[in-house]
Motif scaffolding. Structure first.
Motif, PDB file in Angstrom:
ATOM      1  N   PHE A  44       0.806  -1.213   0.000  1.00 27.00           N
ATOM      2  CA  PHE A  44       0.000   0.000   0.000  1.00 27.00           C
ATOM      3  C   PHE A  44       0.846   1.273   0.000  1.00 27.00           C
ATOM      4  O   PHE A  44       0.438   2.305   0.496  1.00 27.00           O
ATOM      5  CB  PHE A  44      -0.932   0.006   1.214  1.00 27.00           C
ATOM      6  N   THR A  45       2.076   1.160  -0.508  1.00 29.42           N
ATOM      7  CA  THR A  45       2.913   2.348  -0.599  1.00 29.42           C
ATOM      8  C   THR A  45       2.941   2.792  -2.043  1.00 29.42           C
ATOM      9  O   THR A  45       3.002   1.962  -2.939  1.00 29.42           O
ATOM     10  CB  THR A  45       4.337   2.018  -0.123  1.00 29.42           C
ATOM     11  N   SER A  46       2.886   4.094  -2.255  1.00 30.31           N
ATOM     12  CA  SER A  46       2.857   4.567  -3.630  1.00 30.31           C
ATOM     13  C   SER A  46       4.200   4.257  -4.288  1.00 30.31           C
ATOM     14  O   SER A  46       5.241   4.166  -3.635  1.00 30.31           O
ATOM     15  CB  SER A  46       2.601   6.068  -3.660  1.00 30.31           C
ATOM     16  N   ALA A  47       4.138   4.109  -5.609  1.00 30.42           N
ATOM     17  CA  ALA A  47       5.275   3.553  -6.335  1.00 30.42           C
ATOM     18  C   ALA A  47       6.585   4.301  -6.101  1.00 30.42           C
ATOM     19  O   ALA A  47       7.633   3.681  -5.982  1.00 30.42           O
ATOM     20  CB  ALA A  47       4.949   3.521  -7.827  1.00 30.42           C
ATOM     21  N   ASN A  48       6.525   5.638  -5.975  1.00 31.34           N
ATOM     22  CA  ASN A  48       7.813   6.338  -5.875  1.00 31.34           C
ATOM     23  C   ASN A  48       8.456   6.252  -4.495  1.00 31.34           C
ATOM     24  O   ASN A  48       9.613   6.587  -4.324  1.00 31.34           O
ATOM     25  CB  ASN A  48       7.705   7.808  -6.342  1.00 31.34           C
ATOM     26  N   ASN A  49       7.701   5.801  -3.503  1.00 32.29           N
ATOM     27  CA  ASN A  49       8.320   5.631  -2.193  1.00 32.29           C
ATOM     28  C   ASN A  49       8.720   4.191  -1.910  1.00 32.29           C
ATOM     29  O   ASN A  49       9.293   3.897  -0.879  1.00 32.29           O
ATOM     30  CB  ASN A  49       7.353   6.077  -1.096  1.00 32.29           C
ATOM     31  N   ARG A  50       8.374   3.315  -2.855  1.00 29.49           N
ATOM     32  CA  ARG A  50       8.520   1.897  -2.546  1.00 29.49           C
ATOM     33  C   ARG A  50       9.946   1.472  -2.293  1.00 29.49           C
ATOM     34  O   ARG A  50      10.225   0.719  -1.369  1.00 29.49           O
ATOM     35  CB  ARG A  50       7.943   1.063  -3.679  1.00 29.49           C
ATOM     36  N   SER A  51      10.848   1.965  -3.101  1.00 29.88           N
ATOM     37  CA  SER A  51      12.195   1.406  -2.978  1.00 29.88           C
ATOM     38  C   SER A  51      12.805   1.829  -1.651  1.00 29.88           C
ATOM     39  O   SER A  51      13.576   1.089  -1.052  1.00 29.88           O
ATOM     40  CB  SER A  51      13.059   1.823  -4.165  1.00 29.88           C
ATOM     41  N   LYS A  52      12.404   2.997  -1.165  1.00 30.92           N
ATOM     42  CA  LYS A  52      12.895   3.444   0.131  1.00 30.92           C
ATOM     43  C   LYS A  52      12.319   2.586   1.252  1.00 30.92           C
ATOM     44  O   LYS A  52      13.029   2.156   2.156  1.00 30.92           O
ATOM     45  CB  LYS A  52      12.494   4.889   0.357  1.00 30.92           C
ATOM     46  N   THR A  53      11.016   2.353   1.159  1.00 29.39           N
ATOM     47  CA  THR A  53      10.367   1.492   2.141  1.00 29.39           C
ATOM     48  C   THR A  53      11.055   0.146   2.174  1.00 29.39           C
ATOM     49  O   THR A  53      11.335  -0.425   3.222  1.00 29.39           O
ATOM     50  CB  THR A  53       8.895   1.277   1.757  1.00 29.39           C
ATOM     51  N   ARG A  54      11.354  -0.343   0.967  1.00 34.09           N
ATOM     52  CA  ARG A  54      11.960  -1.660   0.856  1.00 34.09           C
ATOM     53  C   ARG A  54      13.297  -1.700   1.584  1.00 34.09           C
ATOM     54  O   ARG A  54      13.621  -2.637   2.278  1.00 34.09           O
ATOM     55  CB  ARG A  54      12.158  -1.949  -0.620  1.00 34.09           C
TER      56      ARG A  54
END
Ligand code: HDD
Ligand code: HEM
Ligand code: HEM
Lengths: 334, 442
Positions: free
Chosen positions: A32-42
Motif C-alpha cells: 500500500f505504498t505509492s510507487a515512488n516511495n517503494r524502494s525506500k520502504t523496501r
C-alpha cells in the motif's frame, strides 16, 4: 509439565503473531505504498527485518511441533478440516520467504525484481489473511466432523463471514504492527511521517474490521460478545486495549518510538487475550456443540514431560542468543 | 491420479526437494568455516571473498530449505493425519529437539550473514560454526524420526492401542545410528562433489583461477573423505536392514527366492509379474557375506514374506543399484584425488581429473535421492514398519491430486529460480571478487 507445554504453545502463537506479524505487515505496507516511495520502504524494511525474519518465522514451527507432539488430535483435526486454508497459507509462506531472499541476493538487478516484488507483496497479504481465517475457523464452530459432503466438511469449515472477517482483521493488525516497528527504524523525518500515516490508516482499518468481526459473530451465533464482555478478564483486556489506543494515538503524534512499539505489542496481546481467554482451554469448537480442549487432547504423560523439558532446555539456550541478536541489530548504522 | 498415489507422490516430492537444501544447509557452513578460518589466519583476501561468495549462496539455499521444511511439518498432518495422531507423541522427541537446533541455527545465521564488520572476528567465525553444528544436529534428529518409522520402538502396541509411550526410547531406536551416520556422510559427499565440480568447471575455463582453486580444494577434501567412508557405512546399513527389515533387503536385491548361500545380483531387469530378474551379473555367496558377514548364511527372500507385505521390488532394486554404482564411482574418484594430492602433482595439469569432478556434480545428489527411495519405498506397504499401513494413514479429503499438481509446479519453478540465481552469482564472481580491494557487502 502440561502447564509448561501449554504456556510455550501460547507463547509461540503470540510471538509468531507479534514478530511474524510485523514481518508480514512490512510486505503489506509495501503493497500500500505509492510507487515512488517503494524502494525506500523496501530498504528500510530490509535493514529492519533481514537479520531476524528467519528467527521470527521459527515461532510458527515451534507452535506446530508442540501441537503435533503434545496435542496430536488438535493437529490432525486442523489438518483434515482446514486442509485448504492451511495449504494456501503454506503456499504464501513459501512464496514470501523465497521472494524476500531472492530479491536481496540476486547478483544482478533487473526485471526479475519486478517479479520478486510482486510475489513478495501479494503473498505478504495472503498469508496473514489465511492465518487469520484459520484462527477464526478454529473458534467459529463451523468445523463439522460428521459432515457427509465435500463442501460442508472442507469448504464451509473456513469459508464463512466470521472467519474471513478475522482474516481481514489480522491483516490490518499486521500492517499496524509493521508500521509502528518501521517508524523506529528510519531516521529521516519524511519517512517517519509516512510510516506514522500508515500506522494511522492501519489502525483505523483494524477498528473497522474488528467491528466487522463482532457483527459477523452475531450473525453466525458465535458468542463472541459474551466471551469478551461477560468475562472479567476478557472485559478488562478489551478496556485496556481501548485505553491504550488513546495513548497510542497521542504518542503517534509525538513520535515516541520505543514506547509505541511496546504499546502496540501490548494492545495486540490484549486483543488476543480477550478473544481466547473465555473459551480456554478449548482449542477447537465443533459444529455439534462439542469442543476439543487442550487438556483433553494432550498426549501421553512421558511425552509431555520430555517435551516440556526440551522446551525449557531450549529456551535456556536460545533466549540469550536471540535477545543479543535483536539487540545487536537494533542499533542503527549511521 | 488416485488420492493415495497423489499423497505419496506429494510426500516424496516434498522430501526429495527439501533434502537437497537441507544437506547444503548442513554442509556448506563447514566449508565456509574452513575458508573463514584461513582468512583469519593468513589474511589472504581471497579466502574472505570466498567465504562471502559462499555465504550468499547459502542464504539462498537456507531460505528455500526453511520454507520447504515448514511445508513438511504441516504436510505430515495434511497428508497423513491418522499416522500423526498416533505417531506424533511417540516420535516427536527428535522433532522438538530439532526445533531447538533449528532455532539456534537460524539465529546464528542471522549473526553470521549480517555480522561482517560488526562482531568480534572470532565470535563471528564461531557463529558460522554454530550454524554448521546445529544444522548437522537437526539433520541427525530428523533422521532418527525417520528411523523410528523403519524400526518402531518406545511403545507397546496392544489391540490397536499405543500404550506405555516412551519418546526417549523411540528416538534411540535400532536404526537411528546406522541411518544418521550414513546420512551425514552422504550430505558431505553430495554437497562436496557438487561444489567442487562447479569450481572445477571454472578452473577449466580459466576464470579467477586462484579463487576457484582454493574453493575447489576445501570442497574436494570434504567430499572425498565422505565418499571413501560411505561404502563402509553403507555396509553397516545393509547388515542392519538385513536384521530388521528382511523384506526391504530382499527388494533391494530383487531376491525372490530364499537362498543359502545367497548370490549378489548386480543390475538386471526386474519382472514383478513373473518374479524374475533377467540379465543381472551374479556374484556367488557375496550377498550372504554382505548381509550377514558369513559366506554361507541364508538370506531371506520374498517367498518367505506374505504377498501383501511386499514392497515394490523393481523401484527399490533399481534405486539401490544406482546408489551403490555411484557410490563406487565416487569412491574411486576420491582415491585418485588423494593419490594425486599425496604425490603433490599440481591439479591444474590434470585436466581429466577436473573433468571427472565436473561430471560428478549431480552424481552425489542422485545417489542421495536414490538412497532415500530405497529406504522409503522399501518400507512399503508400511508407514510404521509392521504396525500401520500407509494406506490406512492417508487423509480422508479427496482431491489430493490437485494439491500434488500445485506443489509440483511450485517446486519446479523454485528449482529453476534457484538455479538461475546461482548461475548469476557465479557469473558475477569476476566482477565482485576480481580485484583484491575490499568487497562491499549487501
Ligand atoms: C551420496 C550419497 C550416497 C552414497 C554414495 C551411498 N549411499 Fe546409501 N544411502 C544414502 C546415500 C548414499 C542416503 C540417501 O543417505 C540413505 C537413505 C536413508 C539413509 O539413512 O541413507 C541411504 C541408504 C542406504 C541403505 C538403506 C538403509 C536403511 O534403509 O536403513 C543401504 C543398505 C545403503 N544406503 C547402502 C549403501 C552402500 C552399500 C553404498 C556403497 C557405495 C552406499 N549406500 C552409497
Ligand atoms: C529427506 C529425505 C527423505 C526422502 C527423500 C524421503 C522419500 C520418501 C519417498 C520416496 C516416499 C514415498 C514412498 C512411497 O510412497 O512408495 C516417502 C514417504 C514418506 N516419508 Fe520419507 N523420505 C525422507 C525422509 C523422511 C523423514 C525424515 C520422515 C519423517 C520423519 C519421512 C516420512 C515419510 C512419510 C510420512 C511418508 C508417507 C508414507 C509412506 O509412503 O510410507 N520421510 N518418503
Ligand atoms: C532426512 C531428512 C531431513 C533432513 C536431513 C533435514 C535437515 C534439515 C536442515 C539441516 C534444515 C536447516 C535448513 C537449511 O539449512 O537449509 C532443515 C530445515 C527444516 N526442516 Fe528438515 N530435514 C529433513 C526432513 C524434514 C522433515 C521430514 C521435516 C518435517 C517434519 C523437516 C522440517 C524442517 C523445518 C520445519 C525446517 C525449517 C527450519 C528453519 O527455519 O531453519 N525436515 N532440515
Amino acid at each position: 509439565m502440561e502447564y509448561v507445554v501449554i504456556t510455550f504453545l501460547c507463547l509461540g502463537i503470540l510471538l509468531y503473531f507479534l514478530l511474524g506479524g510485523a514481518d508480514f505487515g512490512a510486505g503489506i505496507i509495501e503493497l500500500f505504498t505509492s510507487a515512488n516511495n517503494r524502494s525506500k520502504t523496501r530498504k528500510t524494511m530490509y535493514q529492519a527485518i533481514g537479520p531476524v525474519w528467519e528467527a521470527n518465522h521459527m515461532w510458527l514451527i515451534i507452535a506446530i511441533v508442540i501441537l503435533f507432539v503434545g496435542f496430536p488430535r488438535i493437529y490432525t483435526t486442523m489438518s483434515v478440516y482446514l486442509h485448504i486454508p492451511l495449504l494456501i497459507m503454506l503456499i504464501g509462506i513459501i512464496a514470501r520467504g523465497t521472494a524476500f531472499v531472492f530479491r536481496h541476493y540476486d547478483a544482478i538487478k533487473d526485471d526479475m525484481h519486478w517479479l520478486y516484488n510482486r510475489i513478495f507483496r501479494y503473498s505478504s497479504f495472503i498469508t496473514p489473511l489465511f492465518l487469520g481465517i484459520i484462527a477464526g475457523s478454529l473458534i467459529s464452530g463451523h468445523i463439522d466432523t460428521n459432515a457427509k459432503d465435500f463442501s460442508s466438511a472442507y469448504i464451509y469449515s473456513w469459508l464463512n463471514w466470521f472467519s474471513v472477517s478475522v482474516g481481514l482483521f489480522t491483516v490490518a493488525l499486521c500492517g499496524f504492527l509493521a508500521a509502528i516497528y518501521l517508524i523506529g527504524e528510519t531516521t529521516e523525518a519524511y519517512d517517519k511521517r509516512r510510516f506514522i500515516k500508515k500506522a494511522e490508516y492501519m489502525n483505523i482499518a483494524a477498528v473497522v474490521f474488528g467491528a466487522m468481526v463482532f457483527i459477523a459473530a452475531q450473525l453466525d451465533n458465535i458468542p463472541l460478545t459474551d466471551w469478551v464482555f461477560k468475562n472479567p478478564v476478557g472485559l478488562s483486556a478489551i478496556v485496556l486495549a481501548s485505553l491504550s489506543l488513546i495513548l497510542l494515538w497521542y504518542l503517534l503524534i509525538k513520535g515516541k518510538t520505543q514506547v509505541l512499539r511496546i504499546l502496540a505489542g501490548f494492545q495486540v496481546t490484549m486483543i488476543l487475550l480477550a478473544i481466547s481467554y473465555a473459551h480456554f482451554p478449548n482449542f477447537i469448537r465443533l459444529k455439534n456443540g462439542n469442543a476439543i480442549s487442550l487438556f483433553e487432547a494432550i498426549g501421553p504423560e512421558k511425552t509431555i514431560y520430555s517435551l516440556g523439558l526440551a522446551l525449557l532446555l531450549g529456551s535456556v539456550l536460545i533466549l540469550p542468543f536471540l535477545g543479543y541478536l535483536f539487540y545487536k541489530f537494533q542499533k542503527k548504522e549511521e | 491420479m488416485d488420492d493415495f498415489l497423489a499423497a505419496r507422490s506429494q510426500m516424496a516430492l516434498s522430501l526429495g526437494f527439501h533434502i537437497i537444501f537441507s544437506c547444503i544447509g548442513m554442509v556448506m557452513p563447514f566449508f565456509m568455516a574452513v575458508s573463514h578460518y584461513k582468512w583469519l589466519k593468513t589474511n589472504d583476501e581471497v579466502y574472505k571473498n570466498l567465504t562471502k561468495a559462499w555465504s550468499k549462496g547459502v542464504a539462498i539455499f537456507f531460505a528455500t530449505g526453511a520454507v520447504s521444511g515448514t511445508m513438511l511439518s504441516f504436510e505430515l498432518g495434511l497428508l497423513w493425519p491418522k499416522f500423526m495422531e498416533h505417531a506424533g507423541p511417540i516420535f516427536g522427541m527428535p522433532f522438538s529437539l530439532e526445533g531447538t537446533a533449528f532455532f539456534i541455527e537460524a539465529i546464528a545465521l542471522g549473526f553470521f550473514l549480517y555480522g561482517w564488520n560488526k562482531l568480534n572476528k572470532w565470535f563471528h567465525w564461531f557463529t558460522g560454526m554454530v550454524v554448521g553444528v546445529s544444522g548437522l544436529a537437526s539433520g541427525i534428529l530428523v533422521v532418527a524420526a525417520n528411523a523410528w518409522m523403519n524400526s518402531p520402538a518406545g511403545f507397546d502396541f496392544v489391540n490397536g492401542q499405543y500404550l506405555n509411550v516412551d519418546p526417549i526410547q523411540a528416538m534411540f531406536n535400532k536404526a537411528w545410528f546406522s541411518q544418521a551416520l550414513h546420512m551425514c556422510l552422504a550430505a558431505f559427499t553430495a554437497t562436496g562433489f557438487a561444489v567442487a565440480g562447479v569450481h572445477a568447471l571454472m578452473i577449466l575455463r580459466n576464470q579467477n583461477k586462484e579463487f576457484h582453486l582454493k574453493a575447489f580444494k576445501i570442497a574436494a577434501v570434504f567430499a572425498c573423505i565422505g565418499a571413501l567412508l560411505q561404502p563402509l557405512s553403507g555396509d553397516i546399513s545393509a547388515k542392519d536392514v538385513a536384521k530388521r527389515q528382511p523384506a526391504k533387503l530382499a527388494a533391494m536385491e530383487a531376491l525372490y527366492k530364499t537362498e543359502k548361500p545367497a548370490s549378489l545380483l548386480i543390475g538386471g531387469i526386474v519382472n514383478e509379474k513373473d518374479k524374475t530378474v533377467k540379465g543381472a551379473i551374479k556374484i556367488p555367496r557375496a550377498l550372504s557375506f554382505l548381509a550377514h558377514g558369513d559366506f554361507e548364511a541364508e538370506v531371506k527372500g520374498l517367498d518367505k514374506i506374505p504377498e501383501d507385505e511386499h514392497p515394490p521390488v523393481a523401484i527399490t532394486h533399481y534405486a539401490f543399484q544406482i546408489m551403490v554404482g555411484i557410490g563406487t564411482l565416487l569412491a574411486l574418484i576420491s582415491l585418485i584425488y588423494f593419490v594425486n594430492l599425496i604425490r603433490k602433482k599440481p591439479l591444474v595439469e590434470k585436466r581429466w581429473l577436473l573433468k571427472l569432478f565436473v561430471l560428478a556434480i549431480p552424481l552425489g545428489y542422485l545417489a542421495l535421492e536414490a538412497g532415500w527411495v530405497v529406504t522409503e519405498v522399501g518400507r512399503q506397504p508400511w508407514i510404521i514398519y509392521g504396525v500401520m499401513r500407509t494406506k490406512d494413514a492417508v487423509t480422508p479429503m479427496p482431491g489430493i491430486a490437485y494439491s500434488f499438481y500445485i506443489f509440483s509446479a511450485i517446486y519446479f519453478s523454485l528449482s529453476i529460480v534457484v538455479t538461475f540465481l546461482l548461475y548469476r552469482q557465479i557469473k558475477m564472481v569476476p566482477v565482485l571478487y576480481n580485484d583484491k580491494s575490499i568487497v562491499k557487502t549487501n
